[in-house]
Motif scaffolding. Sequence first.
Motif, mmCIF file in Angstrom:
data_model
loop_
_atom_site.group_PDB
_atom_site.id
_atom_site.type_symbol
_atom_site.label_atom_id
_atom_site.label_comp_id
_atom_site.label_asym_id
_atom_site.label_seq_id
_atom_site.Cartn_x
_atom_site.Cartn_y
_atom_site.Cartn_z
ATOM 1 N N VAL A 1 -14.955 24.904 15.007
ATOM 2 C CA VAL A 1 -14.572 24.124 16.179
ATOM 3 C C VAL A 1 -13.145 24.454 16.592
ATOM 4 O O VAL A 1 -12.843 24.654 17.772
ATOM 5 C CB VAL A 1 -14.717 22.614 15.903
ATOM 6 N N LYS A 2 -12.264 24.528 15.609
ATOM 7 C CA LYS A 2 -10.873 24.853 15.910
ATOM 8 C C LYS A 2 -10.759 26.232 16.545
ATOM 9 O O LYS A 2 -10.031 26.438 17.520
ATOM 10 C CB LYS A 2 -10.032 24.792 14.630
ATOM 11 N N THR A 3 -11.500 27.196 15.983
ATOM 12 C CA THR A 3 -11.451 28.558 16.516
ATOM 13 C C THR A 3 -11.965 28.612 17.944
ATOM 14 O O THR A 3 -11.357 29.241 18.821
ATOM 15 C CB THR A 3 -12.279 29.513 15.633
ATOM 16 N N ALA A 4 -13.086 27.944 18.189
ATOM 17 C CA ALA A 4 -13.738 28.033 19.497
ATOM 18 C C ALA A 4 -12.925 27.372 20.601
ATOM 19 O O ALA A 4 -12.944 27.838 21.746
ATOM 20 C CB ALA A 4 -15.122 27.402 19.436
ATOM 21 N N ASN A 5 -12.217 26.292 20.281
ATOM 22 C CA ASN A 5 -11.581 25.496 21.331
ATOM 23 C C ASN A 5 -10.055 25.500 21.270
ATOM 24 O O ASN A 5 -9.408 24.603 21.809
ATOM 25 C CB ASN A 5 -12.097 24.047 21.276
ATOM 26 N N THR A 6 -9.478 26.507 20.642
ATOM 27 C CA THR A 6 -8.029 26.643 20.608
ATOM 28 C C THR A 6 -7.589 27.693 21.623
ATOM 29 O O THR A 6 -8.074 28.824 21.618
ATOM 30 C CB THR A 6 -7.540 27.045 19.201
ATOM 31 N N VAL A 7 -6.685 27.297 22.512
ATOM 32 C CA VAL A 7 -6.160 28.186 23.542
ATOM 33 C C VAL A 7 -4.637 28.211 23.424
ATOM 34 O O VAL A 7 -3.992 27.155 23.477
ATOM 35 C CB VAL A 7 -6.558 27.710 24.955
ATOM 36 N N ASP A 8 -4.096 29.399 23.241
ATOM 37 C CA ASP A 8 -2.643 29.560 23.124
ATOM 38 C C ASP A 8 -2.054 28.616 22.075
ATOM 39 O O ASP A 8 -1.009 27.984 22.275
ATOM 40 C CB ASP A 8 -1.967 29.311 24.478
ATOM 41 N N VAL B 1 -19.756 25.886 21.535
ATOM 42 C CA VAL B 1 -19.062 24.619 21.347
ATOM 43 C C VAL B 1 -18.576 24.084 22.695
ATOM 44 O O VAL B 1 -17.739 24.704 23.348
ATOM 45 C CB VAL B 1 -17.860 24.786 20.391
ATOM 46 N N THR B 2 -19.146 22.956 23.102
ATOM 47 C CA THR B 2 -18.616 22.237 24.257
ATOM 48 C C THR B 2 -17.484 21.353 23.752
ATOM 49 O O THR B 2 -16.989 21.553 22.647
ATOM 50 C CB THR B 2 -19.712 21.385 24.914
ATOM 51 N N GLY B 3 -17.053 20.371 24.490
ATOM 52 C CA GLY B 3 -16.021 19.510 23.937
ATOM 53 C C GLY B 3 -15.542 18.438 24.884
ATOM 54 O O GLY B 3 -15.612 18.581 26.111
ATOM 55 N N TYR B 4 -15.053 17.347 24.292
ATOM 56 C CA TYR B 4 -14.383 16.307 25.059
ATOM 57 C C TYR B 4 -12.915 16.666 25.145
ATOM 58 O O TYR B 4 -12.286 17.023 24.150
ATOM 59 C CB TYR B 4 -14.576 14.939 24.410
ATOM 60 N N ALA B 5 -12.371 16.582 26.339
ATOM 61 C CA ALA B 5 -10.989 16.957 26.576
ATOM 62 C C ALA B 5 -10.295 15.861 27.377
ATOM 63 O O ALA B 5 -10.941 15.071 28.068
ATOM 64 C CB ALA B 5 -10.921 18.282 27.332
ATOM 65 N N VAL B 6 -8.977 15.853 27.276
ATOM 66 C CA VAL B 6 -8.160 14.889 28.009
ATOM 67 C C VAL B 6 -7.285 15.648 28.993
ATOM 68 O O VAL B 6 -6.655 16.647 28.640
ATOM 69 C CB VAL B 6 -7.265 14.084 27.044
#
Length: 436
Positions: free
Chosen positions: A144-151, A325-330
């Motif tokens: 999850v961390k790998t898929a949704n980490t940007v910069d 991996v989708t995700g909830y974001a703020v």
Amino acid sequence: MRLSVKRFLSLGLAGSLFLSLIGCGAGKRQDGNLADNEEKERLVVNLFGPMEKSKPDLKNVARNAFDQTIAMAEERLGLTVEYRTYTAENYQEKTYDDVTLERVRNHMDDLYLLNPDTIQVLGSEGSLADLSDLACAKNLRDVVKTANTVDGKLVAIPQEVVAHGLFINKDLFDKYKLKVPDTPEEFMECCRVFKENGIETPIGANRWWLENFVLAQAYAELYNGDSTAEQIEALNNGTAKYSDYMRPGFEYLKELIDKGYIDAETAYTYEAIEGDGPDFMAGKTPIVMAYWSAANAETAYGKPNFNLQVIGFPSSLGQMPVISVTGYAVSANAEHLEEALDVLEVVLSDEALRLYTENNQVISPSQNVEVDCIDALKPLNDRVNEGIYVLGSNAGMKVEQWGNTCLIVRELLKGASVDECMAMFDELQEASLTEQ
């Protein structure tokens, strides 16, 4: 021509995430006027999602489980989570991705459920808040961390990890004395035997999920070796080519088509499950592809009249699950930024995820929460638990993977050559380098 990823929140990514993104009611009402005042004073956090508010009598396990986690957050935080909903009629030609991009950029909501391609775009723009410091983030699986980490920023967290695999009729494999395939060569041989024994099209395919064959072969060694970060950096800076990774998978897919194991013309017209599902459930087609939750859903592939097994896609390293991996974001500019982060802290806590996972029998994003899956899913689940998988979506890659690969596979289905398909990847990479 540069490709544009414009697609609905499809079954391929979020079929198992068809949640009712609702807000539950406020507390007990003791007095009409007092209750009205309390309701007005109660802070409202807005969440934009793809589904409408669930009805109280609706029998949907996924919705009910999500409702409970939202109710948990509302009760503990003393606020209301209110949903603003995407419907195709309201937005006409705009897809869910189009609309979420527009709404986030214009700071219209606090929380969002996002697809991988929008997570990547909005994360790179700095439009999403960094979730790395949330307590729940410390419990996440590495995938999850790998898929949704940007910069370097964790910009989205899902309630479940979506694993894609091959659904096989084990009875038909046993009938023709076939071993469950691990490698591309073994899988091709199984298809040959099926076709020679009168099964006209061994693989039931649709236009959404064939990219899994490509992704499994393209990135098996990248994600399961010791130089993952270095290889991704080489792709991002242009010293390595995406097309070199993709070519073997596209050549393999073309061979499956040329030998008649996949009906390209029909696959291009089929939506997920709808086209290939009936023949598979009737025992006529031995192989289809789908996401984890389809094995639990009676409306998809749940409760077949044969021995069902769900395995990974063939690769040089054996059966390979493909994870999206989708995700909830703020929103980084959310009106109620701190409160939205607090909601996620509750909804994505191990306590809430355990409730959600147990009810829906899905893979949890938390490494502390295990799924008690059905026997059919154990081969796929074992590989994921061993840390063996390929990411179909990775926000850390400058060229978006899932949507672009799907669109280019469609060109292959329409008759494009492998070289033409590779040129499309090269064009996408060149564009990403120009934008840097």
